[in-house]
Design a protein around this motif. Sequence first.
Motif, PDB file in Angstrom:
ATOM      1  N   ASN A 443       0.835  -1.209   0.000  1.00  8.76           N
ATOM      2  CA  ASN A 443       0.000   0.000   0.000  1.00  8.76           C
ATOM      3  C   ASN A 443       0.865   1.254   0.000  1.00  8.76           C
ATOM      4  O   ASN A 443       0.571   2.230  -0.697  1.00  8.76           O
ATOM      5  N   VAL A 446       2.336   1.672  -3.507  1.00  3.49           N
ATOM      6  CA  VAL A 446       1.358   2.215  -4.454  1.00  3.49           C
ATOM      7  C   VAL A 446       1.147   3.701  -4.205  1.00  3.49           C
ATOM      8  O   VAL A 446       1.133   4.512  -5.147  1.00  3.49           O
ATOM      9  N   ASP A 447       1.019   4.080  -2.945  1.00  6.80           N
ATOM     10  CA  ASP A 447       0.804   5.488  -2.607  1.00  6.80           C
ATOM     11  C   ASP A 447       1.996   6.344  -3.032  1.00  6.80           C
ATOM     12  O   ASP A 447       1.832   7.403  -3.648  1.00  6.80           O
ATOM     13  N   GLN A 450       2.119   6.628  -6.878  1.00  5.87           N
ATOM     14  CA  GLN A 450       1.122   7.560  -7.419  1.00  5.87           C
ATOM     15  C   GLN A 450       1.532   9.009  -7.182  1.00  5.87           C
ATOM     16  O   GLN A 450       1.240   9.891  -8.006  1.00  5.87           O
ATOM     17  N   ASP A 607      -4.036  -7.533  -7.815  1.00  5.55           N
ATOM     18  CA  ASP A 607      -5.069  -6.662  -7.253  1.00  5.55           C
ATOM     19  C   ASP A 607      -4.448  -5.504  -6.480  1.00  5.55           C
ATOM     20  O   ASP A 607      -4.979  -4.387  -6.489  1.00  5.55           O
ATOM     21  N   LYS A 608      -3.343  -5.755  -5.809  1.00  2.00           N
ATOM     22  CA  LYS A 608      -2.682  -4.684  -5.055  1.00  2.00           C
ATOM     23  C   LYS A 608      -2.161  -3.589  -5.973  1.00  2.00           C
ATOM     24  O   LYS A 608      -2.096  -2.418  -5.589  1.00  2.00           O
ATOM     25  N   LYS A 610      -3.412  -2.779  -9.027  1.00  2.00           N
ATOM     26  CA  LYS A 610      -4.359  -2.493 -10.104  1.00  2.00           C
ATOM     27  C   LYS A 610      -4.514  -1.006 -10.400  1.00  2.00           C
ATOM     28  O   LYS A 610      -4.931  -0.634 -11.507  1.00  2.00           O
ATOM     29  N   SER A 611      -4.170  -0.136  -9.444  1.00  2.00           N
ATOM     30  CA  SER A 611      -4.301   1.307  -9.688  1.00  2.00           C
ATOM     31  C   SER A 611      -3.067   1.902 -10.364  1.00  2.00           C
ATOM     32  O   SER A 611      -3.038   3.104 -10.655  1.00  2.00           O
ATOM     33  N   LEU A 612      -2.065   1.076 -10.627  1.00  2.00           N
ATOM     34  CA  LEU A 612      -0.826   1.562 -11.239  1.00  2.00           C
ATOM     35  C   LEU A 612      -0.751   1.157 -12.707  1.00  2.00           C
ATOM     36  O   LEU A 612      -1.270   0.112 -13.106  1.00  2.00           O
ATOM     37  N   PRO A 613      -0.059   1.945 -13.533  1.00  2.00           N
ATOM     38  CA  PRO A 613       0.079   1.623 -14.962  1.00  2.00           C
ATOM     39  C   PRO A 613       1.199   0.606 -15.188  1.00  2.00           C
ATOM     40  O   PRO A 613       2.263   0.929 -15.712  1.00  2.00           O
ATOM     41  N   HIS A 664      -4.894  -9.071 -17.109  1.00  2.00           N
ATOM     42  CA  HIS A 664      -3.728  -8.203 -17.147  1.00  2.00           C
ATOM     43  C   HIS A 664      -2.993  -8.299 -18.480  1.00  2.00           C
ATOM     44  O   HIS A 664      -1.795  -8.114 -18.548  1.00  2.00           O
TER      45      HIS A 664
END
Length: 665
Positions: A443, A446-447, A450, A607-608, A610-613, A664
């Motif tokens: 987490n 990812v943060d 971003q 899934d962890k 998924k918000s990243l390109p 994916h």
Amino acid sequence: MAHSYPVLSTEGIDYFAPYVFNYCGQKRMLLTTGKTSDKIFKDKLWTINPNKTQLEKWYDSGKNSIEMFAETGPNEWKKVDCNIPEINTFEDVMGCSLVTFDQSYYLYFSAKSDSVWKIYVSTSNDVINWGIPQVAMEPSISTDCEHVFMPSVVVLDNTFYMWYAGRDYNNRRVHYSTSKDGYHWLKQGAVLDLGALGDPDDYATDCPSVLHINNLYIMAYGGGLMRGIMLATSSNGTQWNRLGPEIFRGKQHHSDHLYAFYPCLYQNSDTTFELFYAGESVCNEWSILLRHHSYSSNDLDAWNSYQVNEGWRQKALYIVNEVPSQYYEEPEDCHHETEKYSNEQEGIEQIRPSSTPLFKVKYQNTDVASEVIKLGRSREHLEAEMQYRNQCRTLLPMVPASIQYIGQRPVLVMPYLDQTMELASLAGCRPTQFMNILTDILNCFVDLTQKTMIPYNPYSITHTGQTPEIMQKWLHELEEQTRKTLFDKSLVVNGHKTENTIRLAVVRSIAHIGTDPDWISLYTGDNHFRNFLVDERDDFLYYAIDFEFSGYIDIDYSVAKFIGSAIKHLNSFQNVKITEEKDMIYVDFEYAHQVFKTLLETNWFFDKFKSLPVNYNRVYAMLISKMYFRLNNVLEQPKEQALKHLAMVTIATRLFDESLQNCHG
């Protein structure tokens, strides 16, 4: 997140010592400039490390002037008129500061006359037409008896306050002076003395830039030993709290490789400020840069630097001079155990397999019983590691560290943490806690990604020791080895037939390994599970510990490191059996715990992220290439080891086959 970008540069022209201010709603910059070819250097013998000195060319004089530029657009600056009378009659000029008082502008600058640097003042009503410069300050006390230099002036409550660099024929220190009229000054002496031996500013505290913002004095200044920029704060302008290094020199191709110096703090709101500075390239050309980061005065309280034990230097000198060179050799695979150095009498013990040496040092009769000293593979790597630590200090839990210097050789000094274990070891004994901490680590990743990701460009990216070229080489070697019949057979993993063979996995990886990433972001660069320490006394406390390759990292590479470590470092499976029949290889094993099955047979990782390109074709290619030390000559390895390594590859192929097909691609 902080990185630097060029603001003003011209080949063959030096721009340095900027002063940025607001004039009628427009950003203006006063700076020192001159032809690079007009500079005169003198030789100085300088200590590079304990065993090496060399002559360096140090600036002696030039034919410089002060010019003004106006910002006309994003990262666009245009020269404007700034006619300071008699400025060209000085032997040299350097550095300036501008304040307003009683509806007039006061320009302070340092200039050399009769071979002596003094500080002058000139006034104007419109920043274009200036009065005749007058001497405001000259050398007169023991600590500034050679020259006074590089003023930074603030006006508060009808009083002028000046910080400047004064030299005593050996070192420069930041001095302080006050005035009621801006012309006649009362010196208060040095207020920021030299740092302790080995500190980044133990040779000089230089070229100050001071802001008074939100009831706090903030100073950026040049750390003479590190040749970079440091920060300090004060409640009264005279007693300063060092926050430590903020900007280090850049890589060899960067415009601030030799020096990152001459800072200028520019206030852009009630509580925030920017940091301009000048950098010197390997070609001895100076240019203006801006730190791409808006600092907040409210955040500075969190900048607590680690206070090292006074005995660090003696221990570091022993390590540098007495530890045999064989213990400095870089292993091909730093996860394999190798012989470590140990000297109980000296209190020095080499720890952890690592790509660069780490030593635990023990002290006698001190509050700090043990510390860790890291030498690093180069000045660039170690300073980049400390730079990353500074930038991410509030975003990622990490072991605190201090950068110290022996001549020009930096070392990192950190506390030794007792009662901790590697995250990889935690997985086997406390799997639930392991999953909780790993979730938090991902987490945070990812943060941070971003917040810091930028489009790929070759100028900004940092590569680890596993460069794209090396990973390509590994894959091509594996491609040669996997031409044997065994590797062309379809894989059946725990009864599940995949659409892959080991050879196809390698060939497919070769097709993607050479492509450039789309995005890069700040991260550690070596984020496998052995580089996170977990506090055994706290279920949720952990630390990242290794930042040697930190910087703007290929996002796909960071993702591959996480997944690869889950496959390689957790001892997650057991009772491996491999049988070969016709066109099939049957690989059967048991997971040591259900959490490992969750990690390696589901979309948990995907899934962890998924918000990243993320480009999972590149992730897969890098993951297979990182299996090199497991697959290389695998048929010649001991049977148990070979079975384990083949199982790792089959786990990777199955995980990515299903995940890429499902969601994916």
